[in-house]
Design an enzyme around this catalytic site. Structure first.
Site, PDB file in Angstrom:
ATOM      1  N   ASP A 167      -6.111   2.048  -3.586  1.00 23.03           N
ATOM      2  CA  ASP A 167      -7.330   1.775  -2.820  1.00 23.03           C
ATOM      3  C   ASP A 167      -7.711   2.969  -1.952  1.00 23.03           C
ATOM      4  OD1 ASP A 167      -5.299   1.466  -0.941  1.00 23.03           O
ATOM      5  OD2 ASP A 167      -6.107  -0.385  -0.085  1.00 23.03           O
ATOM      6  N   SER A 226       0.829  -1.197   0.000  1.00 21.64           N
ATOM      7  CA  SER A 226       0.000   0.000   0.000  1.00 21.64           C
ATOM      8  C   SER A 226       0.870   1.256   0.000  1.00 21.64           C
ATOM      9  CB  SER A 226      -0.958  -0.044   1.186  1.00 21.64           C
ATOM     10  OG  SER A 226      -1.895   1.017   1.125  1.00 21.64           O
TER      11      SER A 226
END
Length: 550
Positions: free
Chosen positions: A295, A144
């Protein structure tokens, strides 16, 4: 010492990666005992966040040997629960494609149908593909927004949401039961590499969050922060009828070294500097950013008072705006649909839900909890995570969230209004909800445990002149929530309607995080309330830093 060297030699002997094997052999040749001790002090712990850590050789690092064992444990868990298939995705970080192929090889050899995404793609594409294909599990290889030296292994189960207890412990037990690496069979081929149709289907679903024929006149600057978001987000905007965003040239191409940022997270100081520089030349309506696996979604709005001419919306502000837009559109059905946010997010969402006749639920931190709320229509978390289509993607999705905020901004532009105007409307209707965060990154995780223990032993009775009305230890499962390592204080006084502080260790980074919220009544112009909130938050941050010893 002899035991440490023997364990390192044994690990090197079966390491399937020439790079990490050579790295370990170099440490052994140099007799670098402190470095070897750090790498063999235990094993990376598999939990609800899967695996995440620095790349390198040894059981305390992310490498092919660790991933192969994790994949074998996950395959055993899936088979034991009657599962037959898994989808695997990956981003553009160092070793991500290797880890994904190793996972596909392990899953295939274990008798599962393994579907590999066709290239480095956003995490929400993987979450969508799990549900589209009816798979029993999913793996996303990504760290991430972590630093460049990290990688990770995020696990989903059949409904397309991330794992929660007890599945994490059960999978960890299966991983621990794996013997030598040589005992794990690896298929040479046989897995299914999905075609572009899975991305096409995801894009169709993402665009469907918008109202057909709605306003699309909007100009945007966009940065994927050297991640994998550009192609997918650009295609989504074009298919929705928006002009393609102007990409920040220096950050448009995936680069696992993230050369222009200290940390590839839109919230980190300096991460948006190049985007703002591009925006000063292009003068768009909005600046939009994704984190490297796309995301999360960040948005900045024009602000002449800001140094850069642009102001980043806080995650809570964007979360409230998206909810207000869905309510205004009639996209949430009163009496049936539920809005949800984590306990570290603003309480404003609960008031928006109540005013609209919608249900509301607090959850623990993380979309693994938010996505499981029954009847969920929309959920968000202050760390720039937004789930605007839970039936399509049961996770945060920075692509569909960007589409939805663009639709809202375009509609407001047609009316001669802005996102800032809506934030003022919400403040007048519900009180000004202002949030901030204090965090400390550490090299030694024991420091975080020490702070938490000290605060539990001596809870503060006041912070910045505000009385601590209640002090809850979230390990006790406060408010009917599952137990978690955190502390929550509710405060009163100081000219605010209410205040709240949550202190917790990060689940994905070596950080202690403190989340602050103050609610100030608005009498006419929200500017005065905003000034009060800013002052109180600054005082709270200082007092909390002193109390926690940060």
């Amino acid at each position: 010492m002899e035991d440490l060297i023997a364990r390192a030699q044994a690990w090197a002997a079966e390491d399937p990666d020439p790079e990490t094997r050579a790295e370990l052999e170099g440490l052994l040749a140099a007799r670098d005992l402190p470095e070897l001790a750090g790498r063999f002090a235990g094993t990376l712990e598999f939990g609800t966040a899967g695996l995440r850590g620095a790349l390198g050789a040894g059981p305390m690092r992310m490498n092919r040997a660790v991933v192969i064992r994790a994949a074998a444990g996950l395959a055993a868990y899936v088979r034991a629960h009657g599962g037959t298939s898994a989808v695997i995705g990956y981003d553009a970080r160092h070793k991500s494609s290797d880890f994904a192929r190793d996972t596909a090889a392990v899953m295939t050899a274990a008798g599962l149908r393994a579907h590999l995404l066709p290239g480095p793609l956003p995490t929400p594409v993987l979450a969508y593909a799990i549900r589209r294909l009816g798979a029993d599990a999913g793996v996303m290889v990504t760290a991430s927004h972590n630093p460049p030296q990290d990688n990770g292994y995020k696990v989903y189960l059949g409904d397309g949401s991330q794992i929660v207890p007890p599945a994490d412990a059960d999978i960890a037990a299966e991983i621990a039961a794996i013997g030598s690496l040589a005992s794990v069979p690896l298929a040479a081929d046989g897995w299914d590499v999905l075609g572009a149709d899975v991305v096409t289907a995801y894009l169709r679903r993402a665009v469907a969050v918008l109202e057909p024929g709605g306003p699309r006149e909007l100009s945007t600057v966009y940065t994927p922060l050297h991640g994998v978001g550009l192609g997918t987000l650009t295609a989504a905007f074009e298919q929705a009828g928006f002009t393609a965003p102007l990409a920040v040239a220096e950050q448009a191409v995936p680069d696992p070294d993230f050369p222009t940022v200290a940390f590839p997270n839109p919230e980190e100081p300096g991460a948006m500097d190049l985007a703002f520089k591009t925006a000063r030349d292009a003068v768009p309506d909005l600046v939009i950013a994704n984190d490297p696996d796309a995301d999360r979604c960040a948005v900045a709005v024009p602000d002449p008072a800001a140094d850069a001419g642009w102001r980043m919306l806080r995650g809570d502000e964007l979360g409230a705006l998206l909810a207000a837009h869905l309510v205004r559109r009639g996209a949430a059905e009163p009496g049936r649909d539920v809005l949800a946010a984590s306990i570290v997010s603003s309480s404003l969402l609960s008031k928006i839900a109540a005013a609209a006749g919608l249900g509301y639920e607090d959850t623990l931190t993380g979309f693994k909890w938010i996505a499981r709320v029954p009847g969920l229509r929309y959920g968000y978390e202050e760390a720039l995570g937004y789930c605007v289509d839970p039936d399509g993607v049961k996770d945060k999705d920075g692509i569909s969230a960007a589409l939805l905020i663009a639709e809202m901004a375009a509609g407001l532009k047609r009316e001669g209004r802005t996102l800032a105007d809506v934030l003022d409307d919400l403040a007048v209707a519900h009180g000004l909800h202002a949030t901030d965060q204090l965090s400390a990154r550490v090299a030694d995780l024991s420091l975080i445990a020490d702070v938490m223990a000290r605060l539990r032993a001596e809870p503060p009775v006041e912070l910045a002149g505000l009385a601590v009305v209640t002090a809850e230890d979230l390990l006790d499962g406060a408010g009917g929530l599952p137990p978690t390592d955190g502390l929550r204080y509710r405060l009163a006084g100081g000219g605010v309607s209410s205040a709240r502080v949550v202190v917790r260790p990060s689940g994905t980074e070596p950080k202690l995080k403190c989340y602050l919220e103050v609610v100030v009544p608005v009498d006419g112009d929200p500017a005065a309330a905003r000034a009060t909130a800013t002052s109180v938050l600054a005082a709270l941050k200082s007092a909390l830093a002193s109390a926690a010893g940060l």
